[in-house]
Enzyme design. Structure first.
Site, PDB file in Angstrom:
ATOM      1  N   GLU A 174       0.890  -1.132  -0.091  1.00  0.00           N
ATOM      2  CA  GLU A 174       0.015   0.041   0.007  1.00  0.00           C
ATOM      3  C   GLU A 174       0.833   1.280  -0.095  1.00  0.00           C
ATOM      4  OE1 GLU A 174      -3.062  -0.316   3.188  1.00  0.00           O
ATOM      5  OE2 GLU A 174      -4.028  -1.794   2.025  1.00  0.00           O
ATOM      6  N   GLU A 293      -5.304  -8.519  -0.534  1.00  0.00           N
ATOM      7  CA  GLU A 293      -6.255  -7.994   0.864  1.00  0.00           C
ATOM      8  C   GLU A 293      -7.585  -7.713   0.499  1.00  0.00           C
ATOM      9  OE1 GLU A 293      -4.540  -5.527   4.026  1.00  0.00           O
ATOM     10  OE2 GLU A 293      -2.589  -5.900   3.340  1.00  0.00           O
TER      11      GLU A 293
HETATM   12  O1  AHR Z   1      -5.258  -5.781   7.429  1.00  0.00           O
HETATM   13  C1  AHR Z   1      -4.974  -4.732   7.981  1.00  0.00           C
HETATM   14  C2  AHR Z   1      -4.284  -3.686   7.177  1.00  0.00           C
HETATM   15  O2  AHR Z   1      -5.121  -3.190   6.472  1.00  0.00           O
HETATM   16  C3  AHR Z   1      -2.914  -4.045   6.527  1.00  0.00           C
HETATM   17  O3  AHR Z   1      -1.854  -3.832   7.223  1.00  0.00           O
HETATM   18  C4  AHR Z   1      -2.759  -2.787   5.425  1.00  0.00           C
HETATM   19  O4  AHR Z   1      -2.137  -3.432   4.271  1.00  0.00           O
HETATM   20  C5  AHR Z   1      -4.298  -2.664   4.985  1.00  0.00           C
HETATM   21  O5  AHR Z   1      -4.540  -1.432   5.056  1.00  0.00           O
END
Ligand code: AHR
Length: 503
Positions: A174, A293
């Site tokens: 990110e 994610e």
């Molecule tokens: O999953 C928790 C957080 O959410 C992760 O560390 C990050 O990559 C995302 O914003």
């Protein structure tokens, strides 16, 4: 009166084959995922390495194929050397991302030992926040070089005689987010990702690399971030990473129930961006997506403020999912499957305790959250290829997405197997939907098994609605016609047995 949804499938119309890595998850040094989750030395369930056997058993049962590690925001300040070598010499460090203290009891060697225990492929992320090219190459050498160099020999001295042979590597996390340690502009990150990728391939040319794309569709920088990064790194990477979480308290219930539509639009826009850059660069290779994610978020008001700085293993995101959240979770899985030709890796986030399908508390047997069931059923029965699945149904009104279909579905079939699986959600909160699916080109349908979760109040977090049920369904009334009733707010898997063994 029940509403009707019409679905049409044809054996000859296929989206693509399903990459098994689509059924991945994510382990970050965050909350009680690692410490107090997969690792709890002294717990009656722990083995001699401190890994909980009941958690490992549920990970296997879930059907997870790949696990991304060690973060997340955590990785952007992580020094991997802190987590290798004799445990008693490992430093306790401040983890600036989550403002906890990291004891480094678990590092890359322990993670790989656990990955082998639960039989998952690793996706290892390197720190491109506070670190860079040299450190990424050093970690890769430590992990993958067989022997005869300083870092490969160090790994061997640390007890890992064979190389870990990690094939998929993430280039930071990110990096478009201002919250990220070492946050960069798209230009800064694109250059760094390209140069790191080239250097890493000089260490090991068998690896695949994932560039950090946008961290959510709502980012103001989406899709320019992705375009700029790919302009600079297209030829050097294999995947663009996307992330997206859907909090259930962000808008109206109707808007939340339309999250699958939003995810579908996000994937289409990201793919259009990839293909635009591909055309500009005259590159014949299509970029693939690592959706590394994704999840729904159950609200935990005030949780961030309640966190004590530098205190280890504080619970985060451990509330039980509601029925609405569970059905949306299944809907997100369907959206990913519908794009299986380009979305080749997926990681639901996270795997244990933090918004996770698996929950573990010390001294008590680990248990399954409701999201465990859509995931495990899809991982088990979505095999072979995704068929183009045309769905038409009534709609409901949303403020963000306009009219949204009540039903979404996707079908899969494995060549040679006498079975089709149809995964479907009914997004309606009160209306039952009669599904009529025309199955073309497969010969007669023999029998049907219906696996179901749902049919209750959107806010319920327990009770029958959140327990998976299975029952044989009625024999088809017409050849090739599959019929089923989808209760309001439900996740459904219809397993259709074909009479021709060649499918
Ligand atoms: O999953 C928790 C957080 O959410 C992760 O560390 C990050 O990559 C995302 O914003």
């Amino acid at each position: 009166m029940a509403s009707t949804a019409r679905v049409v499938l044809d054996r000859d119309f296929v989206v693509g084959d399903i990459d098994r890595r689509l059924f991945g998850s994510f382990v970050e040094h965050l909350g009680r995922t690692v410490y107090g989750g997969l690792y709890e030395p002294g717990d009656p369930q722990a083995d001699e390495h401190g890994f909980r056997g009941d958690v490992a058993q549920l990970v296997r049962e879930l059907g997870v194929t790949l696990v991304r590690y060690p973060g997340g925001n955590f990785v952007s300040g992580y020094r991997w050397e802190d987590g290798v070598g004799p445990r008693e010499q490992r430093p306790h460090r401040l983890d600036l991302a989550w403002r906890t203290t990291e004891t480094n009891e678990i590092g890359v060697n322990e993670f790989m030992q656990w990955a082998r225990l639960v039989d998952v492929e690793p996706l290892m992320v390197v720190n491109l926040g506070t670190r860079g090219i040299e450190d990424a190459c050093r970690l890769l050498e430590y992990c993958n070089h067989p022997a005869g160099s300083q870092l490969s020999d160090l790994r061997r001295r640390h007890g890992a005689a064979d190389p870990h042979d990690i094939r998929i590597w993430g280039l930071g996390n990110e990096m478009d987010g201002p919250w990220q340690l070492g946050h960069k502009t798209a230009h800064e990150y694109g250059r760094l990702a390209a140069e790191t990728a080239r250097a890493m391939r000089q260490v090991d040319d068998r690896i695949q690399l994932v560039a950090a794309g946008s961290s959510k569709r709502e980012m103001e920088t989406f899709p320019d971030w992705d375009r700029t990064v790919l302009d600079l790194a297209y030829d050097d990477v294999d995947f663009l990473a996307l992330h997206q979480y859907y909090p259930s308290d962000r808008g109206s219930l109707e808007d939340f129930l339309a999250s699958g539509v939003d995810l579908d639009a996000y994937i289409r826009e990201a793919l259009a961006t990839c293909d635009y850059v591909r055309a500009r660069r005259r590159n014949p290779r299509q970029m693939q997506i690592s959706f590394d994610e994704w999840n729904v978020i159950h609200p935990h008001p005030g949780e961030e403020e309640r966190m004590e700085p530098w205190v280890r293993n504080q619970p985060r995101g451990e509330g039980a999912y509601t029925l609405a959240e569970t059905v949306v979770y299944g809907d997100l899985l369907i959206a990913l499957l519908r794009h299986c030709d380009r979305v080749r890796i997926g990681c639901e986030a996270l795997l244990i305790n933090v918004g996770a399908p698996i929950r573990a508390d010390a001294g008590r047997a680990a248990w399954r959250q409701s999201t465990f069931y859509p995931f495990s059923q899809a991982a088990r029965w979505a095999r072979g290829s995704v068929l183009i699945t045309e769905v038409s149904s009534d709609t409901f009104e949303t403020s963000e997405h306009g009219p949204v279909p009540l039903v979404e579905a996707v079908a899969t079939h494995e060549d040679g197997a006498p079975e089709i699986a149809l995964f479907a959600v009914n997004r309606a909160t009160t209306q039952e939907v009669s599904l009529r699916c025309e199955v073309r080109g497969f010969g007669p349908i023999e029998s049907l098994e219906h696996h179901l979760l749902g049919g209750g109040e959107p806010e319920s977090t327990g009770g029958d609605a959140l327990q998976p049920r299975s029952f044989p369904a009625a024999a088809p009334r017409e050849p090739g016609l599959l019929e089923a009733s989808l209760p309001p707010l439900s996740w459904n898997v219809l397993r259709v047995r074909l009479s021709r063994a060649d499918g």
